[in-house]
Design an enzyme around this catalytic site. Sequence first.
Site, PDB file in Angstrom:
ATOM      1  N   LYS A 185     -16.881  -6.875  10.218  1.00  0.00           N
ATOM      2  CA  LYS A 185     -15.476  -6.608   9.984  1.00  0.00           C
ATOM      3  C   LYS A 185     -14.770  -6.408  11.329  1.00  0.00           C
ATOM      4  CE  LYS A 185     -12.619  -3.588   7.166  1.00  0.00           C
ATOM      5  NZ  LYS A 185     -12.629  -2.501   6.182  1.00  0.00           N
ATOM      6  N   PRO A 209       4.964  -8.090   0.133  1.00  0.00           N
ATOM      7  CA  PRO A 209       5.596  -7.536   1.334  1.00  0.00           C
ATOM      8  C   PRO A 209       4.598  -6.885   2.276  1.00  0.00           C
ATOM      9  CG  PRO A 209       5.913  -6.061  -0.530  1.00  0.00           C
ATOM     10  CD  PRO A 209       5.204  -7.277  -1.053  1.00  0.00           C
ATOM     11  N   ASP A 218       7.594  -3.922   2.915  1.00  0.00           N
ATOM     12  CA  ASP A 218       7.117  -2.729   2.240  1.00  0.00           C
ATOM     13  C   ASP A 218       7.395  -1.562   3.185  1.00  0.00           C
ATOM     14  OD1 ASP A 218       5.912  -1.091   0.448  1.00  0.00           O
ATOM     15  OD2 ASP A 218       3.867  -1.619   1.015  1.00  0.00           O
ATOM     16  N   LYS A 255     -10.282  -2.441  15.561  1.00  0.00           N
ATOM     17  CA  LYS A 255      -9.890  -2.154  16.936  1.00  0.00           C
ATOM     18  C   LYS A 255     -10.965  -1.357  17.643  1.00  0.00           C
ATOM     19  CE  LYS A 255      -5.077  -2.455  16.010  1.00  0.00           C
ATOM     20  NZ  LYS A 255      -4.130  -1.726  15.176  1.00  0.00           N
ATOM     21  N   GLN A 281      -6.210  -6.810  -2.495  1.00  0.00           N
ATOM     22  CA  GLN A 281      -5.017  -6.498  -3.291  1.00  0.00           C
ATOM     23  C   GLN A 281      -5.288  -6.603  -4.787  1.00  0.00           C
ATOM     24  OE1 GLN A 281      -2.210  -5.337  -2.302  1.00  0.00           O
ATOM     25  NE2 GLN A 281      -2.697  -5.449  -0.140  1.00  0.00           N
ATOM     26  N   TRP A 303       2.654   1.615  -4.666  1.00  0.00           N
ATOM     27  CA  TRP A 303       2.221   0.355  -5.287  1.00  0.00           C
ATOM     28  C   TRP A 303       3.183  -0.065  -6.383  1.00  0.00           C
ATOM     29  CZ3 TRP A 303      -0.616  -2.689  -2.772  1.00  0.00           C
ATOM     30  CH2 TRP A 303      -1.600  -2.213  -1.921  1.00  0.00           C
ATOM     31  N   TRP A 339      -1.673  -4.908  -5.292  1.00  0.00           N
ATOM     32  CA  TRP A 339      -0.473  -5.665  -5.665  1.00  0.00           C
ATOM     33  C   TRP A 339      -0.704  -6.535  -6.891  1.00  0.00           C
ATOM     34  CZ3 TRP A 339       1.728 -10.783  -4.048  1.00  0.00           C
ATOM     35  CH2 TRP A 339       3.120 -10.829  -4.253  1.00  0.00           C
TER      36      TRP A 339
END
Length: 1116
Positions: A662, A46, A85, A665, A625, A589, A629
């Site tokens: 990377k 999610p 999520d 913004k 993750q 988590w 996750w």
Amino acid sequence: MYPLYKSLNLSKIDESIREFWEEHNIFEKSIEQRPVENSFVFYEGPPSANGKPGIHHVMARTVKDMFCRYQSMKGKRVERKGGWDTHGLPIELAVEKELGITKEDIGKKVSVDEYNKACRETVMRYKDMWDDLTRKMAYWVDLEKPYITFENTYIESVWYLLKRLYDKDLLYKGYTIQPYSPKAGTGLSSHELNMPGAYKDVTDTTVVAQFKAIPDTLPDFLVGEEHLHFLAWTTTPWTLPSNTALTVGPKIDYVLVQTYNQYTFQPVQLILAKALVGKQFSGKYEAVEDAADLANYEAGAKKIPYFIKKECKGADLVGIRYEQLLPFALPAENPENAFRVIAGDFVTTEDGTGIVHTAPTFGADDAMVAKKANPPVPPLLVKDQQDNLVPLVDLQGKFRPEMGEFGGQYVKNEYYMNDDAPDKSIDVQLAIKLKTENKAFKVEKYVHNYPHCWRTDKPVLYYPLDSWFVRSTAMKDRMVELNKTINWKPKHTGEGRFGKWLENLQDWNLSRSRYWGIPLPIWRNEDGTKEICIGSLEQLQTEIDKANAALGKTQEVPKDLHRPYIDDIVLVTEDGEPMHRELDLIDVWFDSGSMPYAQWHYPFENQEKFKTNYPADFIAEGVDQTRGWFFTLHAIGVMAFDSVAFKNVVSNGLVQDKHGQKMSKSKGNAVEPFETLATYGLDATRWYMISNAQPWDNLKFDADGIGEVSRKFFGTLYQTYNGIFAQYANIVDFNYKEDYVPLAERKSIDRWIISKLNSLIKDVNADYADYEPTNAARRVQNFVDRDLSNWYIRLNRKRFWSQSYGKDEITAFQTLYDCLVTVAKLMAPISPCFADWLFRNLNDASQKEGAESVHLADFPEADESAIDTALEERMNYAQRISSLILSLRKKENLRVRQPLAKILLPVLDPSFIEQVDGVKDLILSEVNVKEIEYLTDASGVIKKRIKPNFKTLGRRLGKDMKAAAQAIGGFNQDDIANLEKTGSYTLVVGDNSHELTLEDFDISAEDIPGLLVANDGPLTVALDITLDDQLLAEGTARELVNRIQNIRKSKDFNVTDRITIYLEQNDAVVPAVEHFKDYICNETLATSLSLTDAVADGEKIELPNEVSIGIQVEKA
RNA sequence: CCCGAAAUGGCGCAAUGGUUAGCGCAGCUGUCUUAUAUGCAGAAGGUUGUAGGUUCAAAUCCUACUUUCGGGACCA
């Protein structure tokens, strides 16, 4: 009719196809048409909709979508339930920022109701944007009935899982050292610690303390040494009263130094790391070579002498006991095990003394090493009035009363309000005390980086806090074991990063002291002796009923299971004693790791559904993750159900900018996904991402790369469909209505591309099945570009625009159709819209297949009988020979339009003739040469080259290989001829002789003296470039055809228009017209071609050798 | 500090331990084309990050180092 297009517009195509899907419910059909029993289970990790989606989400979701679409086309039923999520700190922070409040204001300035409501809304803030992205990138996922982690049904399933763990004794409450903000009264997550500005440079008073060794406990080599002290450094002197151990590195070298204390001038002997003597004994200290020199020291002298007396390893020091440095309190438990030297691997000699002051109550490393020691070193915890074990610093950040004159003072001056802070901080006061007691070796100011609470701006304390843990360590071995059954892509993530993580597993800290999250369903009585874990709403109801009866209350199960409503529920023990909920929320988590169960509200609903949808066949998320996750899915699966939760997992890498940086913004290098999709279309974007780098490698995202892909791959494919297939198929009305022409009746070039196609199908299937999409994409790309477009089409153009329509043309159209429709299917998982566009353009007209969309079609299966490797090899010869001829022509400046007499091919292997003969015509027409002549060995004109076959020889010859290679390299033509005649050769190297056969050599033709020759590996070709009049005339005829065609084009004639030609009389063209008039007329669709003295109003054309003549071309 | 991954022409990527290290892009030269948003041919561009080692043979295996990226350092 096949639709024709003016130009390729990828974004228009994807838009129209997406509309088509929506209108005809293609997604739904793609699921429903496949049988329930044959499912491929996919779990959607999610996303959180409170942040905007980025380009990396396009990558991640392409990976997910691709394999689901593939399996779906393979006949599997692939349901993809979406999810959101919705809990976690970022959401709370966003809400608080928006409402302009802090946590303290919740329940005061803002009611909890309002707070909760705001969280619920914020959490779906960007849902529309996410849905939009989902649509615009053609990610197929069910967003009609997503699971949402804040819903009561979801929470109930999570509670069920927690209860399951609880019943297996896998939940417990314990202490852990956590960053803690005394002013805010709350623990902080590292997330908060990592907020910008949290780490600041501060100046602290540091102390190198002298810990006095207890003589009785000294090892032999130190027995009898007096005034023996260990030196240990700390930047947080306020933790010194809580010291219970000193940690040394067992392999580090330590020394015993004899000297005087600079504050008390007393003689001392100090132990510290050898490597740090120079650093500690700087300034006024002065090394002496002789112990006797120490005696000359007088108290207060400018220089203090020191003498290195002995040396040992850290391991030799372990076990020595020392006097407690600041004896205000003793550990309440096992005090006899405190105040001794222990070993720890984390000790370094970077700074300090190489001996680490260890206070298990205030340092995570300290607590760990203390616990590991045998027997364990107790933390300095004392009993408070309620007999609870507490540290010497209370939750406000003040020393407890046990600290005597320091009791009641804040351990850091920053914690005082306004100007209440004392002149001397606790650190300074303690330093002074130590100095006067001969316990301080050195006191200094020190600037270092220290984390601060982002809310109060005060320094953080590392402090032991009560937390609920999942005892994951208890199931560690099983997790490791089951992990080995999971197919990780890439492998090293599963074995390395994830595997190592499992092997070093710590218990999982489940507690979060927050508002917006799933409440821990555990209620406890006042003294913590009785507790209950609730695993369902039904159970909660039962317990509430009991409590209501016992306490005379009218509580009900809250409509919203979040705080604070749930906190108001009071349950009772069997004795009727009230129990209150443990105020913690659980780690978010755990929410996401619960999704296999909670998405179906298992086990309260959908038990059957769950059974067929567990575990997952496939999941995919970013590599970040791994410990998120991926871990929580695995941990919960193993702990609660003794099962893996997923069988295949792709962990994709990062999407970086084109320089490998990377995206962020703040750097301004983040790529806007909607813009990219709108510019290039989703198909090219997805194809670029998948074909450029394997999903688990980091992708250096460069929009120019998408442009390249859309030009090269999609442009070619479009042109093949539009410019070749559709245009001419429409003219001759090819609709695939004729019987399929059997392979045996097709030309070899047709069988070749069909063979290639089936090889491709086979390989691509294997790639997708093995989760190797990049290979699949590259293969398809190569096929389209190299095989289909640049060989098959190029060589067969005429069959498509020949105006007749017989078996040969039908065969060509069938072949090309099959190639195109198959490519559409093969690429459908990656570039679903373009693939469907191509498929439907073809299929809607031919009605060959029933599927209304490529995504409802079956994935192609290779027809092994159509794969002809000998033919593929033959064609490979043709391509390479052609290429060599073309390069020779180039070298000699011989235009391809000028026919040449013959190609000479040296032949060393009779089967070669057979192979080349099979493709002879192709070669001849491709390079415009009249014939091929094979030069056999017997002719004696071939100069050969010989090379050892390293593969067969290397193993046998071993060390002699080098000499052998040299010997073989020195063979002359006679040696080679001899070898070929006898078929064997005895090679003598030093004392060894080796029997070699022809197999051990690579012999190839290298040169034909006197001819124009080119090589490509073992292939050698020669070209006869002598020209006779006939050839020259034909060359001119071809030039004329070319010029006339150009004129046709510039005059915008239709492809089928007939013309008449008037050509100016000129010696250069007369032979051509004489001999090749029919040819010229045929090629240019001319009804007449006449030579005239002058052309009235035509144009000038340029021919080779600077001939310029007039020509007039008109429609007939 | 620990762990993982990577490092190959200007850029993006290939290359079962086997001898001329390939391909695509960009740039250069030339050229074909009635399918091209092409294509073809050519030239140029490399000590495969560095240093050792193993091997008859290393881009490939081993060790150390350097650089980059990511993760972790008890938040997972």
